[in-house]
Motif scaffolding. Structure first.
Motif, PDB file in Angstrom:
ATOM      1  N   LYS A   1       0.818  -1.218   0.000  1.00 22.99           N
ATOM      2  CA  LYS A   1       0.000   0.000   0.000  1.00 22.99           C
ATOM      3  C   LYS A   1       0.848   1.263   0.000  1.00 22.99           C
ATOM      4  CE  LYS A   1      -3.993  -1.970  -0.115  1.00 22.99           C
ATOM      5  NZ  LYS A   1      -4.816  -1.843  -1.344  1.00 22.99           N
TER       6      LYS A   1
ATOM      7  N   LYS B   1      -3.529   0.557  -5.648  1.00 26.17           N
ATOM      8  CA  LYS B   1      -3.817   1.901  -5.141  1.00 26.17           C
ATOM      9  C   LYS B   1      -2.763   2.325  -4.101  1.00 26.17           C
ATOM     10  CE  LYS B   1      -8.796   1.826  -6.058  1.00 26.17           C
ATOM     11  NZ  LYS B   1      -8.746   0.654  -6.939  1.00 26.17           N
TER      12      LYS B   1
ATOM     13  N   LYS C   1      -0.902   6.547 -12.339  1.00 23.30           N
ATOM     14  CA  LYS C   1      -1.854   5.642 -11.696  1.00 23.30           C
ATOM     15  C   LYS C   1      -1.757   5.651 -10.171  1.00 23.30           C
ATOM     16  CE  LYS C   1      -2.175   2.512 -15.662  1.00 23.30           C
ATOM     17  NZ  LYS C   1      -1.993   1.114 -16.146  1.00 23.30           N
ATOM     18  N   PRO C   2      -0.553   5.649  -9.606  1.00 26.74           N
ATOM     19  CA  PRO C   2      -0.473   5.654  -8.131  1.00 26.74           C
ATOM     20  C   PRO C   2      -0.593   7.070  -7.567  1.00 26.74           C
ATOM     21  CG  PRO C   2       1.731   5.472  -9.041  1.00 26.74           C
ATOM     22  CD  PRO C   2       0.791   5.468 -10.219  1.00 26.74           C
ATOM     23  N   TYR C   3      -0.770   7.132  -6.249  1.00 27.08           N
ATOM     24  CA  TYR C   3      -0.701   8.407  -5.538  1.00 27.08           C
ATOM     25  C   TYR C   3       0.777   8.732  -5.334  1.00 27.08           C
ATOM     26  CZ  TYR C   3      -5.526   7.044  -4.519  1.00 27.08           C
ATOM     27  OH  TYR C   3      -6.832   6.635  -4.636  1.00 27.08           O
TER      28      TYR C   3
END
Length: 281
Positions: free
Chosen positions: A155, A183, A214-216
């Motif tokens: 994560k 995510k 795409k990711p934070y």
């Protein structure tokens, strides 16, 4: 379809890496190539044999390796098997690094996943000599999975970088796809005592932002001290489930490889460690 290469020496650590790979790509069409390089076993045990003797020994050893590879695959295919996964075995008469590198080129492999030894092994570092060699020379991202690591989705991912490298889009896409499907938060860490980025660094940072969509994505800096200690502190602070670094000539990672930093990381890191390459493929 993702193409994943898992080198194996038929050890518990190598089996663990294969099982981790299956979980990591559980919901994605993937082909897993399981490779065992056996040249050193032939030459090491039978270095006094003549050429005809070596050829016979090589063929006999290949048959043994192929049987063991088939047995390994049978042991990890689930009941029922995952319909998204294919498995292929490779008995390679070569040394490990050259065999992996040639196969990566031949099959256009996306990622190499391998197991590493733990603190209780004979080595003083989790990263054994073969792992270090593959990190340095294989023209493909390499993900090292620590012994005993229980699979969980990453994560948070820590990505130490100095923004000096012109990143390869394919390598960043691999990271972006992996982080995006979970995510994950990707924490880009710059270890420095300077506040300003050079124009080159600013351009590379912008490329990161434009590619990792795409990711934070988070950016932060940390003051220079022992780099391994900073990385370990940030892994704990962010509860990171994966460490990612870039390898290239004169890079931050290469600098670490020739110093005690990688030994300290290798001894204490408890999460998967992915080394992306900046080499031509």
């Amino acid at each position: 379809m993702k193409t994943i290469l898992i080198p194996t020496d038929f050890s518990k650590n190598a089996l663990h890496a294969l099982q981790y790979a299956q979980e990591l790509y559980k919901c994605e069409r993937s082909c897993f190539f399981v490779l065992h390089a056996f040249a050193e076993e032939v030459y090491g045990e039978y270095n006094t044999a003549n050429k005809d003797g070596i050829d016979q020994i090589k063929e006999e050893k290949k048959q043994v390796v192929e049987r063991k590879l088939d047995e390994l695959i049978d042991s990890v295919i689930g009941e029922p098997p995952n319909p998204l996964h294919n498995f292929e075995t490779v008995a390679c008469f070569d040394n490990l690094v050259d065999g992996v590198n040639d196969f990566v080129d031949e099959m256009n492999i996306d990622l190499v996943i391998m197991g590493t030894k733990g603190e209780t092994s004979d080595h003083k570092t989790t990263f054994g000599s073969y792992t270090i060699e593959i990190f340095k020379y294989v023209k493909c991202p390499v993900l090292a999975v620590p012994e005993g690591f229980e699979y969980k989705q990453p994560k948070a991912i820590l990505f130490p970088t100095d923004y000096l490298l012109p990143y390869k889009r394919r390598e960043l896409k691999l990271l972006g796809d992996l982080a995006g499907k979970f995510k994950s938060k990707v924490h880009c860490l710059y270890i420095t005592d300077f506040d300003e980025l050079s124009p080159r660094q600013a351009d590379n940072k912008l490329f990161l932002e434009e590619t990792l969509t795409k990711p934070y994505l988070y950016f932060e800096t940390a003051p220079i001290k022992n780099k391994a200690e900073v990385i370990l502190e940030k892994i704990a602070e962010k509860e990171a489930g994966m460490l990612v670094m870039m390898n290239s000539r004169h890079s931050f990672f290469e600098d670490m490889l020739y110093r005690s930093t990688v030994d300290l990381l290798g001894l204490k890191i408890k999460i998967p460690f992915m080394v992306m390459q900046n080499l031509k493929r």
